[in-house]
Every structure is written in C-alpha cells, then in structure tokens.
Design an enzyme around this catalytic site. Sequence first.
Site, PDB file in Angstrom:
ATOM      1  N   GLU A 125       0.831  -1.198   0.000  1.00 59.22           N
ATOM      2  CA  GLU A 125       0.000   0.000   0.000  1.00 59.22           C
ATOM      3  C   GLU A 125       0.869   1.253   0.000  1.00 59.22           C
ATOM      4  O   GLU A 125       1.840   1.323   0.759  1.00 59.22           O
ATOM      5  CB  GLU A 125      -0.925   0.014   1.223  1.00 59.22           C
ATOM      6  CG  GLU A 125      -1.995   1.075   1.128  1.00 59.22           C
ATOM      7  CD  GLU A 125      -3.038   0.970   2.244  1.00 59.22           C
ATOM      8  OE1 GLU A 125      -4.160   1.433   2.050  1.00 59.22           O
ATOM      9  OE2 GLU A 125      -2.723   0.428   3.324  1.00 59.22           O
ATOM     10  N   GLY A 280       4.199  -0.895  11.660  1.00 58.88           N
ATOM     11  CA  GLY A 280       2.762  -1.008  11.844  1.00 58.88           C
ATOM     12  C   GLY A 280       2.229  -2.379  11.493  1.00 58.88           C
ATOM     13  O   GLY A 280       2.797  -3.404  11.857  1.00 58.88           O
ATOM     14  N   ALA A 281       1.104  -2.401  10.765  1.00 58.82           N
ATOM     15  CA  ALA A 281       0.482  -3.647  10.330  1.00 58.82           C
ATOM     16  C   ALA A 281      -0.210  -3.386   9.002  1.00 58.82           C
ATOM     17  O   ALA A 281      -0.582  -2.259   8.690  1.00 58.82           O
ATOM     18  CB  ALA A 281      -0.514  -4.155  11.367  1.00 58.82           C
ATOM     19  N   GLU A 283      -3.164  -4.939   6.098  1.00 51.77           N
ATOM     20  CA  GLU A 283      -4.372  -5.748   6.041  1.00 51.77           C
ATOM     21  C   GLU A 283      -4.462  -6.670   4.828  1.00 51.77           C
ATOM     22  O   GLU A 283      -5.552  -6.871   4.272  1.00 51.77           O
ATOM     23  CB  GLU A 283      -5.599  -4.823   6.023  1.00 51.77           C
ATOM     24  CG  GLU A 283      -5.751  -3.966   4.773  1.00 51.77           C
ATOM     25  CD  GLU A 283      -5.170  -2.576   4.864  1.00 51.77           C
ATOM     26  OE1 GLU A 283      -5.549  -1.717   4.056  1.00 51.77           O
ATOM     27  OE2 GLU A 283      -4.323  -2.355   5.752  1.00 51.77           O
ATOM     28  N   GLU A 315      -7.112  -4.208  11.347  1.00 46.28           N
ATOM     29  CA  GLU A 315      -6.721  -4.909  10.120  1.00 46.28           C
ATOM     30  C   GLU A 315      -7.795  -5.913   9.707  1.00 46.28           C
ATOM     31  O   GLU A 315      -8.047  -6.111   8.513  1.00 46.28           O
ATOM     32  CB  GLU A 315      -5.381  -5.614  10.314  1.00 46.28           C
ATOM     33  CG  GLU A 315      -4.247  -4.718  10.814  1.00 46.28           C
ATOM     34  CD  GLU A 315      -4.039  -3.461   9.976  1.00 46.28           C
ATOM     35  OE1 GLU A 315      -4.329  -3.485   8.758  1.00 46.28           O
ATOM     36  OE2 GLU A 315      -3.592  -2.442  10.532  1.00 46.28           O
TER      37      GLU A 315
END
Length: 842
Positions: A125, A280-281, A283, A315
């Site tokens: 992303e 972070g994370a 999805e 997420e």
Amino acid sequence: MDIRSLSQAEAERRAALLTVERYDVAVDLTGLPDGPDVRCVSTVTFGCREPGAETFVDCAAQVLSATLNGVELAPAADGRIPLPALDARNVLRVESVQSNTAEGRGVHKAVDPADGEVYVWMSFEPDEARFVWACFDQPDLKAPHAFTVTAPYDWTVTSNSGDPRIEDLKSLKSLKDIKELDELDEPSRPAARRWTFPDTPPLATYNTVVNAGPFHEIRREADGHDLGIYARRSLAQILERDADDVFTVTRQGLAFFARVFGMPFPQRKYDQVFVPEFGGAMENYGCVTWADGFLRRAEPTPAERELLAKVLLHEMAHMWFGNIVTMRWWDDLWLNEAFAEFACNWAAAEATSHTDAWAGHLANGKLRAYLADQGPISHPIHQPVRDVAEAASIFDAITYPKGASVLRQLMTYVGESAFSAGMTAYFARHAWGNTTLQDLIDALAEASGRDLDAWRAGWLETAGTDRLTLEREGDGYVLVAHGPDSGPRPHVLAVGAYHASRDGSRLERTALVTAEVTGERTPVTLPPSADDAPALVLVNDEDLTFATTRPDPTDASAYLSAASRLPTAISRGVAVATVWDLLVTGEAMAAEAGRCITAVVESETSDAVIEPYLTLAGDIAELWAPDAERPELTALVAAACRRLAEDPRRRQVSLRGLARTATAPDDLAWLESQAAQDIDLRWRLLARRAELGDKTADDVALLLGQDPDPEAWVRALTVRAATPDAEAKEEVWQRLVVERAVPLSSVSQVTTAFWRPSQDLLLAPYAERYLALIPQLERGGMIPAMVFTGRLFPPYAIGAEFLTTAENASRDTVPVVRKTLLERSDVVRRMLAAREYGGAEA
C-alpha cells in the site's frame, strides 16, 4: 530510475479501457539467504474494450524480459512498460528482479541478529506491488491472483489464500524443469520447495502478499476458521506467551464483524505474520502482516494489550472494508482507514474484554486529531487526490482518529441498528467490487431514512474542528456552536450534569440529555434537581461527536479541579480533552494542565488509559513546560508514580513512568531496588541515569549479556542516546540516521532518548543536520518517510527561525514528507509558545 506516480486521470482511463482477468505470479526467493535478489515472472491475462488501443503496465523493478501476446516489448521507462496495439484479449508476461531488498519499496529482507536467519516480507500500500512484479497497480482493477513461490527448503511461505500445495524440489536440477509460469533461473541453493497457492478472490494489487522465512507457527481452530500466527524463531517463546490473547480476539472479531456486516469472512484460513523491520500492520487479505515489535519482550501492560487487540481488529475490519469492497480511487482512502479505525473500537468495546476502548481511542488518538485538525495540515476528510503520491500523505491523524470519530458520530446520528443494516446492504450489494463514498452514504440513508447530504457536506467536505461552548441562559443553558469558518456541522451529542457525592470526594452524574445541534445556539434543558446547581456540566459526555468543548466561562477554574473527580473513564477523558485543548491553544499554562492530568492519573480506574495519561503528563512536564517549571512538574508526576506503584495492578506502568521522571536520589535508589528481575525496567532506568549524567557503560555491558532479546543492542543504543556527551550523540546519529540500522519500530524509542531537555548545546548541531537531511527523508517509501521525518524533528535547541526554515525546505519534497514535517513543526511551535507563556506568567 525516476518513477512516475499514477494520476487519477490515468487510472480512470486505464480502468475504462481494461478488464483484468487474472494474475499468475511466480516468485523466486532462493537467492535471498546469500544475496538481495527477488525474481518474479508476472503473467497478466486481461481484456481491452478498444482493440488497437495502447496503455501501460506498472513495473518499477528491473525488467529482464517483457512480451505482450508473444511479442517483445520496448524497455520500461519511469516505472512503466508501454503496451501498444492491444487485442481484445491479451497475455502479458514480464520477468523482473528486485535487488534493493534492504531499503527499497514493496519487499524487504531482514536478518535476525539473534541467529542470522533471513526473513522476507512484502507490503504494497498504496502502489508498491509494482516494485516487485509487473501489474496494473491501482485499486479498481481487481482480479484473482495465483502465487507460486519457490523458497529455501526450511522456509515457510504465507500468502493470501490458504492450503498451498508444497513440492520438494531438491531433486530438480533447475527451476526451468517447472513449466510455463515457473521458468526462472536455477536457484542459488539446491534445497528448495515450491509453494503453489490457490487463486485468491478478486483483489486489488495492494491487498496481496508473500511472506517467507523459517517461522515459528502456531495454529488453532475457531468457529470454523483455521487461524495461524507466525513469528521468527527467536521470538517463539513470546509468540507462545501471547497466542491465547491473539487467538481469542481474532475469534471474537471474526464473529462480531460477521454479525454486524451480515457477512462471515468468506475464507477458512486467516493468518497473522509478525515480521522484523516492519512498520505497523498491513491488512493483506487473509494474511495480515505485523511489525514484530507488537510482541513485547516484557510482559505487556494493559494499554499495550488493548493496542494489540485494536490493531488486530483494525486490520480485520479491512477484510470487509478495503478487501471485499475496495475504494475506486485513493480519494476514498480516508474511508478505508477511518472505517477500520472506527470498527476496531466498536468491536473492542462490544465483543472483547476491552470495554473502555472508546476511552482509549480518545486518550491515544483523538487528542492528536484535535491538534492536527487545528494546524496547517488540516484538510477535509474527503478531498481530491490527484495522484498516488498525494495518497501517501493522507495517512494522518485526520484520516484515522478524526475519521473514526466522525463515523462514530454518523452511527449516533442514524442509530446503531440502522447503521448495521446499512452496512449489511452495502456489503451484499458491492462484494468483490469497487465503490465510492456515495455508495456508502446511499446505503446508510436508505437504512435510516435520514437525508445525509447536509451531514456529508459538513463532516466530510469541510476542514477544521467545531467548537462547542456552554453558556448559562436564565435558569438553563445554551450550547453555542461555531464551525471553523462558518456555522457548525450537524451534531447529535450528550450533555451530562454532575453533582458532588455526599462526602464531596467525587462527582456523580445526575442527568444525561441528548442535544441535536443544527445551528449556532441549541437550548439544553437539564432535569430539575432537588440539590443545588450542578457542580459540573459536561459537554459531549460519552464522547459521541468530534468537537472541542469549553465549559461555562464562570466554571472554567472549577473544571480543572473537577476533572479527576468525574466517575467514569470516558467522562474523565472528555474533560482531559478539553484541558489538553486549552493548553495547545494557549489558553492554559503547562502547570495547570499538568497538575490536572496528573490528578486524573491518580484517580483513574481504567487500566487502559492510565498509561496514556501518564505519558501525557510526562510530555507536558518535559516538552511544554518552561525550563523553570519543568523540575516541579516532573517531580509531581514522579510522586504520583511512586504512590500508584503500591497498587499491584498499576505497578508495571507506574514504575515505567517513574523511570522516565525520577530525579531525586531516593526515587532512583528505590527504583533500582524494584528493577532487579525486570530487564525492561533496568534498561529504562539506565537511560534515565545516563540522561542525568551517571556513568552507565559497565551496567550496559552487564545487561547486554543478560538480555535474551535479539534487539537488546537497540536498548543499549537508547541509553547511549540519552547520554549528555558529544561522542555519544555522534555515534547514535550515525547508527540511527546515516546507517538506518535501528529497526523502524524502535526509531521512536531512540529519538526520544536523543532529544532531551537541558542538552541544547549538544543538540544544536543536529538540528542543523536535520535541515540538511530533509531532501533525503523520502528514502525507503511511505512509512519510513513518515517515521524519520516526524521522529527526527528536534523539539529542543531550536527557535521560531528554525521552524520557518524547515517549513520552507519542505516545499520541494514529496507530499508525505512535507505534510509530516508541517504537522510536527506546528506542534513544536505550540510547545515553544507554551514554554514562553508559562515563563512569562512565572
């Protein structure tokens, strides 16, 4: 090579021209244990609505070969391969290699310092899949993806779809023995396996993933889902420790979202992969990637447990909002992220043990959003995005916590049952497709029967924050509302009346009324009370809307003293938000705000918000108070920590707070006695002692030998960073900034120790170095750019002239750097004003 950013006009033209049938992507990771290369063959089958037309495919990796319908293509330029003379149905095949896997975009190779094992993760992303393989890298050209991954024999590979077919390739002489998609060069190591994953459902390119390495894996069955969690082997013990919490919240979240969205998660397998050197994370559909910093080396605090739960749920919400239904273009990125942030708090409060999640949202996120929305980066939640580079700049506090708060206000405005019904209709209507904001508004308007046009214009198309002020009018009250530039937005909110308890030690809520704001003045009628007038009337009780508030001017001083006596975490949080806003807008001194929030900490009953409030009180003392007042406010926080540490439930958080603020020899000695078996606390105490001028080298060496954490060297560097010594500062700057050796999740820890009060002479040269660094801050992509731009920005050893110079220097940088810098500069300018304001009053 220069890489062009895709514009909205280009994306619209390409989406109108093409339909993507499928991606078949072969990935070779066998060169990674001994080198940097990730090699890919991307085969894209797609249709063209205008045969004979031309377009381009995105590929910012090195292109080794490219053919369209068997015809060799011209070389790539600007990260694009021209596609001329398209047929009605086309097959594109691109072989590429990405060698910049240390600091590049899209794919990253990490080496575990504990055992030398190699791990690789991918994260795309907003448009970084093109750095790894050729694709149409825009969100509205969704298609099934089939991944075939060749990896070292002892590695585990994860991707979006579950249950891959795994084949042992040890007997093959060359990967060319595998037909068609797998025509890759001979692997550098003979021990390899091929992982063939089933087709994904139609996904946007940014929602796909491949992660690999010698992971430790844990699996559980829950309500028909096959749940997996992964981490590097050196963190196996910590993953095992946290497994029950992760699986419990995962099960609860999947059940909650299935119910309120009217659609169960449609895939049996749901994996979560914790990887090193990640920010972070992310999805990815069915396979969420996490920074393994979320696996705390020390026993997690309540706030850390809540954060992990809410990130997990954030997420997970994206599985529906982002993956199953995807925004058409990045101008609706806010909705993607804001919805997930809203939904994670909704789910946490309703379906997990974290019932004070909204109070945590207020303490951790909403305070940042109020500040950002009153500064130079304020923007409408929904705004035009001309190209993807602009999209990368709106991952901010307005998109996330403000957006989440606005969606909570929307749920309040239409009612929770209508909101859930609207979401159910929305997902049923648009599953596996693309939407715009209007599609969601239409679904919610239909379900609720409310006209949402005015709500949309006020909340989503207007920048800034409304101000709600309570005024007395006769025997009652009136709520005076002002918008940023004109009239207020529509609000549905609550107003609470509080009276003193019989013993006077606390306040009790005696009335709660709903007010719907449609203009500048809204009468508020509180039920008559047999007692005296309320001791406090709290605007935005229950925190249902996004607006700064002010008490009745005649009660302003009482408000500061009453905040700690309010009865619930959310009511105290609303009061803290007002006090914080008074500070950052120059209407209250740091000493007033610091005393108020420290008193709230001591009376707080919710474990989830004690830690953020302690951090806020420490920040006010450290960053906002004048030099002359800093010692007294710091000592006030330290004393509160010392008292709170007597409560076993608060001990860990309080000792951490004391390690930040202790100055008196007695506090330091007592803290030393408490830290004997707590390695994390010993590191924190060493950093504090180093900042105060103690010699710590021997103790650091001793603790390094005792700490099993593979990143213990970062803790040692943090101690070095706090040391008021020119040689130490230079060493840390080299490791942190020049070499970028510090894991991204630890940058904040090191920079906080580096920029310390009362070290201005040592720090002044590094403020100048920051200015020289600005053109290079985009290095590594969006998340590193945000982290380094914001965390390296100096809060000390500077003045107004520096801020102006930095802002001017940011004009020629990429949007994400410029915006992050402007936001941080505004905050520091407010800090400087607060230091001067308090100093002048003193």
